[in-house]
Design a protein around this motif. Sequence first.
Motif, PDB file in Angstrom:
ATOM      1  N   ARG A 101      -7.398  10.194   5.025  1.00  0.00           N
ATOM      2  CA  ARG A 101      -6.192  10.746   4.435  1.00  0.00           C
ATOM      3  C   ARG A 101      -5.046   9.760   4.590  1.00  0.00           C
ATOM      4  O   ARG A 101      -5.079   8.852   5.402  1.00  0.00           O
ATOM      5  CB  ARG A 101      -5.839  12.060   5.121  1.00  0.00           C
ATOM      6  N   LYS A 102      -4.039   9.969   3.785  1.00  0.00           N
ATOM      7  CA  LYS A 102      -2.863   9.118   3.844  1.00  0.00           C
ATOM      8  C   LYS A 102      -2.355   9.031   5.271  1.00  0.00           C
ATOM      9  O   LYS A 102      -2.093  10.042   5.926  1.00  0.00           O
ATOM     10  CB  LYS A 102      -1.788   9.711   2.926  1.00  0.00           C
ATOM     11  N   GLN A 103      -2.234   7.809   5.778  1.00  0.00           N
ATOM     12  CA  GLN A 103      -1.759   7.579   7.134  1.00  0.00           C
ATOM     13  C   GLN A 103      -0.277   7.175   7.092  1.00  0.00           C
ATOM     14  O   GLN A 103       0.136   6.405   6.226  1.00  0.00           O
ATOM     15  CB  GLN A 103      -2.575   6.482   7.810  1.00  0.00           C
ATOM     16  N   VAL A 104       0.489   7.676   8.026  1.00  0.00           N
ATOM     17  CA  VAL A 104       1.925   7.405   8.077  1.00  0.00           C
ATOM     18  C   VAL A 104       2.277   6.786   9.422  1.00  0.00           C
ATOM     19  O   VAL A 104       1.834   7.271  10.472  1.00  0.00           O
ATOM     20  CB  VAL A 104       2.732   8.701   7.879  1.00  0.00           C
ATOM     21  N   LEU A 105       3.048   5.717   9.403  1.00  0.00           N
ATOM     22  CA  LEU A 105       3.501   5.114  10.657  1.00  0.00           C
ATOM     23  C   LEU A 105       4.400   6.092  11.397  1.00  0.00           C
ATOM     24  O   LEU A 105       5.420   6.533  10.867  1.00  0.00           O
ATOM     25  CB  LEU A 105       4.270   3.823  10.379  1.00  0.00           C
ATOM     26  N   ILE A 115       8.900  -2.349  13.601  1.00  0.00           N
ATOM     27  CA  ILE A 115       8.679  -2.316  12.157  1.00  0.00           C
ATOM     28  C   ILE A 115       9.404  -1.082  11.611  1.00  0.00           C
ATOM     29  O   ILE A 115       9.177   0.027  12.079  1.00  0.00           O
ATOM     30  CB  ILE A 115       7.178  -2.244  11.823  1.00  0.00           C
ATOM     31  N   PHE A 116      10.256  -1.288  10.643  1.00  0.00           N
ATOM     32  CA  PHE A 116      11.080  -0.182  10.160  1.00  0.00           C
ATOM     33  C   PHE A 116      10.712   0.254   8.739  1.00  0.00           C
ATOM     34  O   PHE A 116      11.327   1.149   8.185  1.00  0.00           O
ATOM     35  CB  PHE A 116      12.548  -0.574  10.233  1.00  0.00           C
ATOM     36  N   ARG A 117       9.690  -0.410   8.180  1.00  0.00           N
ATOM     37  CA  ARG A 117       9.177  -0.015   6.868  1.00  0.00           C
ATOM     38  C   ARG A 117       7.681  -0.238   6.861  1.00  0.00           C
ATOM     39  O   ARG A 117       7.196  -1.259   7.339  1.00  0.00           O
ATOM     40  CB  ARG A 117       9.843  -0.835   5.751  1.00  0.00           C
ATOM     41  N   ASP A 118       6.938   0.715   6.336  1.00  0.00           N
ATOM     42  CA  ASP A 118       5.484   0.604   6.292  1.00  0.00           C
ATOM     43  C   ASP A 118       5.091  -0.550   5.373  1.00  0.00           C
ATOM     44  O   ASP A 118       5.342  -0.501   4.165  1.00  0.00           O
ATOM     45  CB  ASP A 118       4.889   1.924   5.767  1.00  0.00           C
ATOM     46  N   MET A 369      -5.234   0.236   8.961  1.00  0.00           N
ATOM     47  CA  MET A 369      -4.272  -0.458   9.819  1.00  0.00           C
ATOM     48  C   MET A 369      -3.228   0.494  10.389  1.00  0.00           C
ATOM     49  O   MET A 369      -2.899   0.439  11.582  1.00  0.00           O
ATOM     50  CB  MET A 369      -3.584  -1.573   9.024  1.00  0.00           C
ATOM     51  N   VAL A 370      -2.691   1.378   9.562  1.00  0.00           N
ATOM     52  CA  VAL A 370      -1.657   2.304  10.032  1.00  0.00           C
ATOM     53  C   VAL A 370      -2.232   3.240  11.098  1.00  0.00           C
ATOM     54  O   VAL A 370      -1.607   3.479  12.132  1.00  0.00           O
ATOM     55  CB  VAL A 370      -1.064   3.100   8.859  1.00  0.00           C
TER      56      VAL A 370
END
Length: 392
Positions: A101-105, A115-118, A369-370
């Motif tokens: 599923r969609k992974q979110v930092l 890191i301030f943007r995926d 990776m996320v």
Amino acid sequence: MLNLKYTLADLGQRQITLAQHLSVSSAAVSLLINHKQWPRTLDEADLRQRIEGFLKEKGANDLAVNTAFEEAEPERANAQAPAHPTKKAIDDQECETMLLRKQVLLPETKRAFSIFRDPFEDLQSVEDMYVNPDIRYIREAMYQVARHDGFLAVVGESGAGKSTLRRDLVNRLNNEGAPVLVIEPYVLAMEDKGEKGKALRTSHIADAIVDTVAPLERPKSNPEARFRQMHRALKNSYESGFRHVLIIEEAHSMPISTLKHLKRMRELESGFTKLVSIILIGQTELMVKLSERNAEVREVVQRIEVAELLPVSAARLDEFLAFRLARVGKKLEDVIDTSGVQAIAERLSKSGRDSQRSLLYPLAIGNMMVAAMNLAVRIGEPVVTADVIKEV
């Protein structure tokens, strides 16, 4: 999952503390606790004895120590559920990676890695687009079709970057001020059969052409009059100095009948000049429809060029990751080590009976990776390693 997880929680001890006591990585301890995977490089009996000693030192009773390596109960009201399934066949684990599923930092991950943007999120500019020789060829092929002439099908798996290339093409034409009108029929809920959704018919394409090329004209209700109107509008637009490119996304869901009619649309001319260039964008099912064995579309097959978006090669995976991370100001080695890159290449490869299929597409790589970065922070690893990737 082992009872050891809950024993540590009851003692107020973190997994990273146990890892430091044992002089092993946090990922190795997490793999043991969550997946019962003992480190291959260490003696299991010796490691078990050292863990038991740690538990006794921290005040665990005999029952907790003796049952620490037993399988935990499926449900515990006072315990947090594992973030990932704990029982998987190896084959299922390999197949599942493409379907993560969609992974979110997570906020704590962003803070830990500064890191301030995926870096793997939807691209915000053309500079964010990774280009290797294969992608560069397809990118230029699409551009040449749009600027000059052609009939092209761009085919790729979900997450391969097809929509990114379409957006790049439109952006490139706009930035150049190119005299090219981009026609994009509305394909929401499009299916090849009417009972599944709305089938894209030739009349819908004609409406889209008239709406783009001659927006002040009202489409004719009579089908023959509508196609004549479309042809006239294209001629007038061409004589005014414009070229036209028809771009159809989700083209794998087009009915065969509409696919056949595109060949006839390609025959619309003004002198020796074709009035409409066509780019079809779809998943690999489109290649089946455009097979030479499909007699229904043989005239289309003879005239269309098919370009397949291939996965990122394992040899270029570090290059891909380094590029994406550089877009947010990070070096590759600050986020993932060499073993982690190799582990991603291995995880996103599916072995079959006679061959090995790569799933190293941008979307799958980004999700992996996320998820790995989130996990690394949770277990206290400074960078993503092979052990972390194995646990994702």
